[in-house]
Design a protein around this motif. Structure first.
Motif, mmCIF file in Angstrom:
data_model
loop_
_atom_site.group_PDB
_atom_site.id
_atom_site.type_symbol
_atom_site.label_atom_id
_atom_site.label_comp_id
_atom_site.label_asym_id
_atom_site.label_seq_id
_atom_site.Cartn_x
_atom_site.Cartn_y
_atom_site.Cartn_z
ATOM 1 N N SER A 35 0.817 -1.210 0.000
ATOM 2 C CA SER A 35 0.000 0.000 0.000
ATOM 3 C C SER A 35 0.854 1.266 0.000
ATOM 4 C CB SER A 35 -0.989 0.001 1.164
ATOM 5 O OG SER A 35 -0.291 -0.159 2.383
ATOM 6 N N VAL A 39 0.980 4.144 -3.006
ATOM 7 C CA VAL A 39 0.835 5.591 -2.816
ATOM 8 C C VAL A 39 2.018 6.321 -3.469
ATOM 9 C CG1 VAL A 39 0.811 7.439 -1.093
ATOM 10 C CG2 VAL A 39 -0.591 5.403 -0.747
ATOM 11 N N GLU A 40 3.227 5.792 -3.275
ATOM 12 C CA GLU A 40 4.403 6.399 -3.890
ATOM 13 C C GLU A 40 4.305 6.347 -5.412
ATOM 14 O OE1 GLU A 40 7.795 4.460 -2.158
ATOM 15 O OE2 GLU A 40 7.522 5.463 -0.230
ATOM 16 N N ALA A 57 -6.321 6.596 -0.811
ATOM 17 C CA ALA A 57 -5.309 5.702 -0.233
ATOM 18 C C ALA A 57 -5.852 4.906 0.950
ATOM 19 C CB ALA A 57 -4.091 6.510 0.190
ATOM 20 N N ASN A 58 -6.809 5.480 1.667
ATOM 21 C CA ASN A 58 -7.377 4.792 2.827
ATOM 22 C C ASN A 58 -8.336 3.682 2.435
ATOM 23 O OD1 ASN A 58 -5.989 6.467 4.602
ATOM 24 N ND2 ASN A 58 -7.599 8.000 4.520
#
Length: 86
Positions: A35, A39-40, A57-58
């Protein structure tokens, strides 16, 4: 710049793989991207294409951005580039 090649390059870098090892049908899990890596990768994609990715992202499942495979990510980025840079 071809979207597909750049997205594959970004994902390969995140997965510490050669771009040639990244296949369109692979999932992020297949690539070993967690995860945080995702995101990166999203940040890198946004920067590379000067786009804003509607990514939660969550809760990736609630996102409009399909991350189920490399091919889906490429399709999503192509669509965003077309919408945000007509």
């Amino acid at each position: 710049m071809e979207v597909k090649n750049k997205v594959v390059e970004i994902l390969a870098e995140q997965a510490v793989l050669e771009p040639s090892d990244v296949k369109m049908e692979m999932s992020l899990e297949d690539l070993g991207i967690d995860s945080l890596g995702l995101v990166e990768s999203i940040f890198a994609i946004e920067e590379a294409f000067d786009i804003s990715v509607p990514f939660n992202a969550n809760d990736p499942q609630e996102s409009d951005f399909d991350i189920s495979s490399v091919a889906r990510i490429v399709e999503g980025v192509e669509k965003l580039v077309a919408e945000q840079h007509p």
